[in-house]
Design a protein around this motif. Structure first.
Motif, mmCIF file in Angstrom:
data_model
loop_
_atom_site.group_PDB
_atom_site.id
_atom_site.type_symbol
_atom_site.label_atom_id
_atom_site.label_comp_id
_atom_site.label_asym_id
_atom_site.label_seq_id
_atom_site.Cartn_x
_atom_site.Cartn_y
_atom_site.Cartn_z
ATOM 1 N N ARG A 84 0.464 -1.172 -0.450
ATOM 2 C CA ARG A 84 -0.305 -0.326 -0.026
ATOM 3 C C ARG A 84 0.878 1.258 -0.296
ATOM 4 N NH1 ARG A 84 -4.722 -2.020 4.590
ATOM 5 N NH2 ARG A 84 -6.434 -3.054 3.032
ATOM 6 N N GLU A 85 1.504 1.131 0.761
ATOM 7 C CA GLU A 85 3.148 2.641 0.537
ATOM 8 C C GLU A 85 3.335 2.225 -0.337
ATOM 9 O OE1 GLU A 85 3.628 4.731 3.151
ATOM 10 O OE2 GLU A 85 1.323 3.947 3.993
ATOM 11 N N MET A 86 3.954 1.903 -0.987
ATOM 12 C CA MET A 86 4.703 1.505 -2.516
ATOM 13 C C MET A 86 3.234 2.158 -3.969
ATOM 14 S SD MET A 86 7.074 -1.827 -2.943
ATOM 15 C CE MET A 86 6.653 -1.821 -4.650
ATOM 16 N N ALA A 87 2.423 1.529 -3.906
ATOM 17 C CA ALA A 87 1.603 1.564 -3.894
ATOM 18 C C ALA A 87 1.262 3.569 -4.184
ATOM 19 C CB ALA A 87 0.064 1.298 -4.013
ATOM 20 N N LYS A 88 1.212 4.403 -3.070
ATOM 21 C CA LYS A 88 0.556 5.656 -2.702
ATOM 22 C C LYS A 88 1.774 6.332 -3.066
ATOM 23 C CE LYS A 88 0.009 8.715 1.573
ATOM 24 N NZ LYS A 88 0.005 8.161 3.274
ATOM 25 N N LYS A 89 2.645 6.037 -2.429
ATOM 26 C CA LYS A 89 4.231 6.506 -3.199
ATOM 27 C C LYS A 89 3.908 6.468 -4.913
ATOM 28 C CE LYS A 89 8.363 8.363 -2.653
ATOM 29 N NZ LYS A 89 8.648 9.355 -3.294
ATOM 30 N N GLN A 90 4.047 5.734 -5.501
ATOM 31 C CA GLN A 90 3.465 5.685 -6.816
ATOM 32 C C GLN A 90 2.858 6.740 -7.280
ATOM 33 O OE1 GLN A 90 3.496 1.429 -7.742
ATOM 34 N NE2 GLN A 90 5.711 1.223 -8.474
ATOM 35 N N ARG A 91 1.559 6.467 -6.783
ATOM 36 C CA ARG A 91 0.031 7.401 -7.090
ATOM 37 C C ARG A 91 0.943 9.016 -6.497
ATOM 38 N NH1 ARG A 91 -2.645 4.375 -4.358
ATOM 39 N NH2 ARG A 91 -2.597 5.547 -2.546
ATOM 40 N N GLU A 92 1.716 9.440 -5.682
ATOM 41 C CA GLU A 92 2.198 10.701 -5.776
ATOM 42 C C GLU A 92 2.954 11.015 -6.414
ATOM 43 O OE1 GLU A 92 3.370 10.086 -0.809
ATOM 44 O OE2 GLU A 92 1.297 10.693 -0.408
ATOM 45 N N ILE A 124 1.071 11.896 -9.556
ATOM 46 C CA ILE A 124 0.311 12.885 -9.094
ATOM 47 C C ILE A 124 1.692 13.729 -9.029
ATOM 48 C CG2 ILE A 124 -0.932 14.810 -7.932
ATOM 49 C CD1 ILE A 124 -2.501 11.671 -6.962
ATOM 50 N N LYS A 125 2.768 13.874 -8.525
ATOM 51 C CA LYS A 125 3.671 15.235 -9.339
ATOM 52 C C LYS A 125 3.517 15.638 -10.331
ATOM 53 C CE LYS A 125 5.767 15.489 -3.763
ATOM 54 N NZ LYS A 125 6.349 14.345 -3.422
ATOM 55 N N ILE A 175 1.432 20.080 -15.715
ATOM 56 C CA ILE A 175 0.324 20.944 -15.651
ATOM 57 C C ILE A 175 1.017 22.433 -15.495
ATOM 58 C CG2 ILE A 175 -1.398 21.677 -14.361
ATOM 59 C CD1 ILE A 175 -2.369 18.887 -14.290
ATOM 60 N N LYS A 176 2.399 22.297 -14.644
ATOM 61 C CA LYS A 176 2.769 23.520 -14.305
ATOM 62 C C LYS A 176 4.102 24.011 -15.513
ATOM 63 C CE LYS A 176 5.621 25.206 -10.759
ATOM 64 N NZ LYS A 176 6.633 25.277 -9.343
ATOM 65 N N SER A 177 4.165 23.118 -16.178
ATOM 66 C CA SER A 177 5.221 22.795 -16.981
ATOM 67 C C SER A 177 4.352 23.289 -18.441
ATOM 68 C CB SER A 177 5.687 22.766 -17.388
ATOM 69 O OG SER A 177 6.631 22.193 -18.797
ATOM 70 N N GLU A 178 3.466 23.548 -18.577
ATOM 71 C CA GLU A 178 2.715 23.924 -19.764
ATOM 72 C C GLU A 178 1.235 24.992 -19.776
ATOM 73 O OE1 GLU A 178 1.024 21.499 -22.286
ATOM 74 O OE2 GLU A 178 2.586 20.062 -22.341
ATOM 75 N N ARG A 179 1.764 24.966 -18.486
ATOM 76 C CA ARG A 179 1.039 26.815 -17.471
ATOM 77 C C ARG A 179 1.950 27.546 -18.154
ATOM 78 N NH1 ARG A 179 -2.622 25.137 -12.156
ATOM 79 N NH2 ARG A 179 -4.592 24.279 -13.788
ATOM 80 N N GLN A 180 3.588 27.239 -17.791
ATOM 81 C CA GLN A 180 4.110 28.688 -17.835
ATOM 82 C C GLN A 180 4.435 28.688 -19.491
ATOM 83 O OE1 GLN A 180 7.321 26.930 -15.328
ATOM 84 N NE2 GLN A 180 7.467 28.227 -13.626
#
Length: 180
Positions: free
Chosen positions: A139-147, A150-151, A157-162
């Motif tokens: 679960r921790e690995m899956a959570k880390k992968q999701r995080e 997401i990052k 998204i941030k790069s695209e906005r800039q």
């Protein structure tokens, strides 16, 4: 068997069992008809012990029990009762020993079973803990992968906005330069 016969022979010599026989048969008054309050029971019992004879038969496979008494019929009855009494006492003793031995074995087996059950319970708890740790870890690995995912997406998204902002700013500068 040999153990039973050996126990029987030993019992025939037992002073405490001889005393029990004399008391059970009510022989104190017969053995000491003229006894006084000063006559000690131990003296009467010692006298009985010397009167009754238990000897091995010549070939060693049996035993002879006899008593010297004026009345041969009484002597025969007394010897038969004596042998019967010691038969029963020997069987009682051996039965009690066997019961005690069996009870002890049962306690040992119950303890072994209890021990094995406890070991199995601990092994099962260890397996459950290992599985829970594995689940937690996954679960921790899956959570880390999701995080991380997401990052990564947020960075994209941030790069695209800039980039879009820079393009807009460039467009605005172009339009401003054409207006001037």
């Amino acid at each position: 068997s040999n153990i039973v016969f050996a126990t029987f022979k030993n019992n025939l010599k037992s002073r405490s069992l001889q005393k029990k026989f004399v008391e059970d048969q009510g022989l104190m008054d017969i053995l000491a008809p003229n006894r006084t309050p000063e006559t000690r029971d131990i003296e009467i019992l010692e006298g009985f012990s010397t009167m009754i004879k238990a000897e091995n038969v010549k070939n060693g496979e049996g035993i002879s029990v006899s008593i010297e008494w004026e009345d041969p019929k009484f002597a025969a009855k007394l010897v038969n009762d004596y042998v019967d009494f010691f038969d029963i006492e020997t069987i009682r003793g051996l039965s009690a020993d066997a019961r005690d031995s069996i009870a002890s074995q049962i306690r040992d087996i119950e303890y072994t079973i209890g021990s094995k059950k406890q070991m199995e319970r601990v092994r099962r708890e260890d397996e459950i803990r290992d599985i829970e740790n594995s689940i937690f870890s996954k679960r921790e690995m899956a959570k880390k992968q999701r995080e991380d995912e997401i990052k990564k997406i947020e960075n994209i998204i941030k790069s695209e906005r800039q980039m879009a902002k820079l393009r807009r700013e460039d467009e605005i500068k172009k339009i401003e330069n054409t207006i001037k």
